[in-house]
Enzyme design. Sequence first.
Site, PDB file in Angstrom:
ATOM      1  N   GLN A 284      -1.724  88.526   2.308  1.00  0.00           N
ATOM      2  CA  GLN A 284      -3.002  87.875   2.567  1.00  0.00           C
ATOM      3  C   GLN A 284      -4.105  88.545   1.768  1.00  0.00           C
ATOM      4  O   GLN A 284      -4.123  89.770   1.612  1.00  0.00           O
ATOM      5  CB  GLN A 284      -3.364  87.942   4.058  1.00  0.00           C
ATOM      6  CG  GLN A 284      -4.657  87.213   4.421  1.00  0.00           C
ATOM      7  CD  GLN A 284      -5.044  87.419   5.876  1.00  0.00           C
ATOM      8  OE1 GLN A 284      -5.691  88.404   6.211  1.00  0.00           O
ATOM      9  NE2 GLN A 284      -4.626  86.500   6.752  1.00  0.00           N
TER      10      GLN A 284
ATOM     11  N   ASP B 180      -1.211  86.821  11.519  1.00  0.00           N
ATOM     12  CA  ASP B 180      -2.620  86.909  11.123  1.00  0.00           C
ATOM     13  C   ASP B 180      -3.361  87.997  11.888  1.00  0.00           C
ATOM     14  O   ASP B 180      -4.507  88.296  11.598  1.00  0.00           O
ATOM     15  CB  ASP B 180      -3.304  85.554  11.326  1.00  0.00           C
ATOM     16  CG  ASP B 180      -4.609  85.429  10.557  1.00  0.00           C
ATOM     17  OD1 ASP B 180      -4.747  86.078   9.504  1.00  0.00           O
ATOM     18  OD2 ASP B 180      -5.506  84.684  11.005  1.00  0.00           O
TER      19      ASP B 180
ATOM     20  N   SER C 113     -10.450  85.465   6.140  1.00  0.00           N
ATOM     21  CA  SER C 113      -9.226  85.282   5.365  1.00  0.00           C
ATOM     22  C   SER C 113      -9.429  84.195   4.318  1.00  0.00           C
ATOM     23  O   SER C 113     -10.055  83.167   4.586  1.00  0.00           O
ATOM     24  CB  SER C 113      -8.072  84.893   6.288  1.00  0.00           C
ATOM     25  OG  SER C 113      -7.878  85.872   7.277  1.00  0.00           O
TER      26      SER C 113
END
Length: 310
Positions: A299, A225, A249
Amino acid sequence: MPSCMNDTERTADERHPSPKDLVDGLVTLLTPEETVGHDIYRGPRKGDGVGRVFGGQVIAQALRAAEMTVEDDRPPHSLHAYFLRGGSEDYDIELAVDRQFDGRSFSNRRVVAKQKGTPILNLAASFQRPEEGLEHVDATMPDVPSADELRPEMEIRAEMANSLEDERAREFMLRPRAIELRNIDAPHWQSSEPRDPVSHTWFRAVAPMPDDASLHRAALAYASDYMLLGTSALPHGLSWWRNELKGASLDHAVWFHRPARLDEWLLYATDSPWSGGGRGFNRGSVFNQDGELVASVAQEGVIRKMRKDS
């Protein structure tokens, strides 16, 4: 409960933890404990945490909780997560695991992460018993400088922190991390010039980690991440650090292709093929030092230009 000590009241060891202390803290953070309820786990809060929970933390804790309900001979091969709300670092995270499927080769688990009864993340993970099969790899490790040729990101952060007027931003910039980064391309917060949406970063734990494959997978999910959403900001020359963007996100997916140790250097190659409609889409490939593809990541996140009156 959050500590009420200010920075001047903390000991030198608390302000400047050793690499081993940082990694021990990461291991504790990524090790949920089963509570009284069946398949209900507690994900610990970050001891020095302030503000919003890092998304990689919730993903990693949910993955490990799911793994704890699956036979040891079935490692995870993929996870798909949706961020629902921002979590608070003031509280632990409740991880409720639903054993949705157990077949001959595959198992599937669903995890709902909650704080104070409110869902903050949904995660689905699939597990497979290892087997022989057709193999091909259509991914080549980029030809980039080695980690040893690059400066640690924390050195660069320390230099840039001197120019920050906001004390909280300066403290956040200088907060010690259990994961060391060495950037080949300047991330969005280091540059204001628009450039191609491509980035390369070496990363590893700052000290050796236990020989626990589940823990190393969780740490990889945690570190995946980092750097990712910022890739979609590169073509626009804008940065969250300069209060030019706001974002978060929306979802996160990881595919595990082969085992990897997080206390050895891994290369994270990211790109962003698209942004629009207030969202940015990002992809990542993780390679070990032998050039083998160990994981793939994707993502999408909110990426909005800040209004001048904000």
